[in-house]
Design an enzyme around this catalytic site. Sequence first.
Site, PDB file in Angstrom:
ATOM      1  N   CYS A   1      12.885 -19.866  24.224  1.00 46.05           N
ATOM      2  CA  CYS A   1      14.112 -19.781  24.700  1.00 46.05           C
ATOM      3  C   CYS A   1      15.056 -20.402  23.889  1.00 46.05           C
ATOM      4  CB  CYS A   1      14.126 -20.613  26.040  1.00 46.05           C
ATOM      5  SG  CYS A   1      13.486 -22.372  25.906  1.00 46.05           S
TER       6      CYS A   1
ATOM      7  N   ASP B   1      16.167 -23.759  34.181  1.00 46.41           N
ATOM      8  CA  ASP B   1      16.089 -23.928  32.964  1.00 46.41           C
ATOM      9  C   ASP B   1      15.942 -22.402  32.339  1.00 46.41           C
ATOM     10  OD1 ASP B   1      15.996 -26.560  31.392  1.00 46.41           O
ATOM     11  OD2 ASP B   1      14.626 -26.769  33.317  1.00 46.41           O
TER      12      ASP B   1
HETATM   13  P1  NAD Z   1      10.946 -14.472  34.848  1.00 47.47           P
HETATM   14  O1  NAD Z   1      12.386 -14.859  35.340  1.00 47.47           O
HETATM   15  O2  NAD Z   1      10.618 -13.023  34.933  1.00 47.47           O
HETATM   16  O3  NAD Z   1       9.828 -15.065  35.600  1.00 47.47           O
HETATM   17  C1  NAD Z   1       9.702 -16.728  35.638  1.00 47.47           C
HETATM   18  C2  NAD Z   1       8.930 -17.090  36.876  1.00 47.47           C
HETATM   19  O4  NAD Z   1       9.815 -16.742  38.228  1.00 47.47           O
HETATM   20  C3  NAD Z   1       7.692 -16.370  37.132  1.00 47.47           C
HETATM   21  O5  NAD Z   1       6.632 -17.127  37.689  1.00 47.47           O
HETATM   22  C4  NAD Z   1       7.932 -15.259  38.354  1.00 47.47           C
HETATM   23  O6  NAD Z   1       6.661 -14.945  39.017  1.00 47.47           O
HETATM   24  C5  NAD Z   1       8.961 -15.967  39.315  1.00 47.47           C
HETATM   25  N1  NAD Z   1       9.832 -15.302  40.096  1.00 47.47           N
HETATM   26  C6  NAD Z   1      10.165 -13.820  39.870  1.00 47.47           C
HETATM   27  N2  NAD Z   1      10.763 -13.461  40.792  1.00 47.47           N
HETATM   28  C7  NAD Z   1      10.888 -14.528  41.863  1.00 47.47           C
HETATM   29  C8  NAD Z   1      11.593 -14.632  42.877  1.00 47.47           C
HETATM   30  N3  NAD Z   1      12.154 -13.777  43.745  1.00 47.47           N
HETATM   31  N4  NAD Z   1      11.519 -16.076  43.582  1.00 47.47           N
HETATM   32  C9  NAD Z   1      10.769 -16.863  43.128  1.00 47.47           C
HETATM   33  N5  NAD Z   1       9.990 -16.732  41.679  1.00 47.47           N
HETATM   34  C10 NAD Z   1      10.120 -15.444  41.205  1.00 47.47           C
HETATM   35  O7  NAD Z   1      10.815 -15.080  33.531  1.00 47.47           O
HETATM   36  P2  NAD Z   1       9.643 -14.802  32.151  1.00 47.47           P
HETATM   37  O8  NAD Z   1       9.826 -13.364  31.670  1.00 47.47           O
HETATM   38  O9  NAD Z   1       8.293 -15.327  32.824  1.00 47.47           O
HETATM   39  O10 NAD Z   1      10.071 -15.809  30.900  1.00 47.47           O
HETATM   40  C11 NAD Z   1      11.028 -15.560  30.149  1.00 47.47           C
HETATM   41  C12 NAD Z   1      12.420 -16.128  30.380  1.00 47.47           C
HETATM   42  O11 NAD Z   1      12.193 -17.596  30.597  1.00 47.47           O
HETATM   43  C13 NAD Z   1      13.320 -16.150  29.228  1.00 47.47           C
HETATM   44  O12 NAD Z   1      14.528 -15.809  29.786  1.00 47.47           O
HETATM   45  C14 NAD Z   1      13.295 -17.428  28.461  1.00 47.47           C
HETATM   46  O13 NAD Z   1      14.411 -18.078  28.006  1.00 47.47           O
HETATM   47  C15 NAD Z   1      13.218 -18.487  29.784  1.00 47.47           C
HETATM   48  N6  NAD Z   1      12.603 -19.805  29.272  1.00 47.47           N
HETATM   49  C16 NAD Z   1      13.426 -20.809  29.451  1.00 47.47           C
HETATM   50  C17 NAD Z   1      12.920 -22.015  29.035  1.00 47.47           C
HETATM   51  C18 NAD Z   1      13.978 -23.130  29.120  1.00 47.47           C
HETATM   52  O14 NAD Z   1      13.361 -24.404  29.161  1.00 47.47           O
HETATM   53  N7  NAD Z   1      15.019 -23.043  29.280  1.00 47.47           N
HETATM   54  C19 NAD Z   1      11.648 -22.247  28.542  1.00 47.47           C
HETATM   55  C20 NAD Z   1      10.710 -21.079  28.316  1.00 47.47           C
HETATM   56  C21 NAD Z   1      11.341 -19.706  28.959  1.00 47.47           C
END
Ligand code: NAD
Length: 475
Positions: free
Chosen positions: A279, A245
Amino acid sequence: MADTALKAECTVDDQLSAVYNPYSGEAIGSVPTVDAGAIDSILRRARSGSRTARAMSRASRANVLEAAARLVEQRAAFFASLIVKESGKTITQADKETARAVNTLALSAAEARRNAGEMVPFDALEGSEHRKGWFTREPLGIIAAITPFNDPLNLVAHKLGPAIAGGNAVILKPSELTPLSALRLVRVLVEAGLPEEVVTVVNGNAEVGAAIVSAREVRMVSFTGGFATGEVIARSAGLKKLAMDLGGNAAVIVMEDADLDLAVDSCVSGAFWAAGQNCVGTQRILVSREVYEDFRDAFVARTKRLRVGDPEHQSTDVGPMITEVAARTARAKVDTAITSGATLLCGNQLYGSLFTPTVLANVPAECAIWHEEAFAPVVCLQPFDSFDEALQRSNEVDFSLHTGIFTSNLDRALSAVQLLEASGVMINDSSDYRFDAMPFGGFKYGSMGREGVRFAYEEMTQSKVVCINQRDDVG
Ligand code: NAD
């Protein structure tokens, strides 16, 4: 009252990883963190959790989820306050997120009771007339759930609820920026009767995340977050189920026959809810040239009335971004767009992590703020001359979630539904609408799987067929 409870539950401890309030910059709590060296003990606990979860009856899974929903509801003020403090959402937005998390848990309980499989009509085809049977929905085993910062309670509930309903164990890695709501939700589930080993919460860096994602025993990674992280996870996951997502860059079309007051109000909310860190937030608004100037002037006037500031105040409309770095990055993208020829209509003021609601017009398509996800309180207005042009411009980004169209012409709206490349088309609403029981996910690049409780539950379970070969010589 909520504040006192928060202090009692979340103590600041220098030995642990601190969690900061994005508005005040104060440390509001801390969480114990682990590194990749802990992976063996994480998996050992998850394995045990998987055996426990699989053995729980549907009734006991549902009872736990229902009881947890009631507990979150009873403690709604505490949860909302925690969301405000760790994510910077306004109190009004946090109240709404908390109420939605209650629904998400209750829907998950209903799914556990309802969605157990179905009969297979073996006798419907010749050659199988003597067979009878059904399929059941079995747990996958261990699911890794990785969540972002922006909905720190409800997006966690959207993973834990369906996973528990399906009889799975979960390794939960919440955002390191907002882990406190997730931890409290897990504590509530345990208080509601969930055996502790069913959910293992892991706070840590990308290395421990990568170790979890690549572990062979993890049968599914359910990830919500950004594209860059999603790509890293997809590369290291190996042979397992992935639910991705990811981000959006939603366009909304405003036709000349639209109710302009409704369109302005909905789009202002859609663009600036949660300071644009959403998002399904509205990032591009395509307006028929016939009404463009009226729409633009009303939209800018309405945006300027938004109150920006302390998210704990009931009167605040727009709180801070998650970090000062995120706010500076957003400002830099806006400045680049202006240098490239875009017109600034309002906003673009930076005060620490506060970034004032920003409206741009005529943004060149090659600017990041037009074709990438902004995830900031920034929206681009663009006039169009034909419906076809509006559709083409709406579709010109290679990833999408929701879109919207304002029109009083039903045929037009239904054509848009057919031609817009999005997983949700909101008619007479902005892109920013989600109901927790509907299928929810991306439509183009990177999208895999669907959330929305029933749909996540089905992704998080696997079928097992039972087939009885009935002998006809038994009297
Ligand atoms: P992010 O990708 O920076 O982090 C998300 C999660 O991934 C965090 O828990 C982070 O610690 C973890 N992470 C980072 N590197 C990793 C790795 N190598 N392996 C495993 N886990 C890892 O995202 P963010 O800044 O926290 O959130 C914003 C993003 O989320 C935006 O792009 C937004 O659109 C998206 N989002 C999507 C939805 C949806 O349902 N489609 C909903 C909310 C947010």
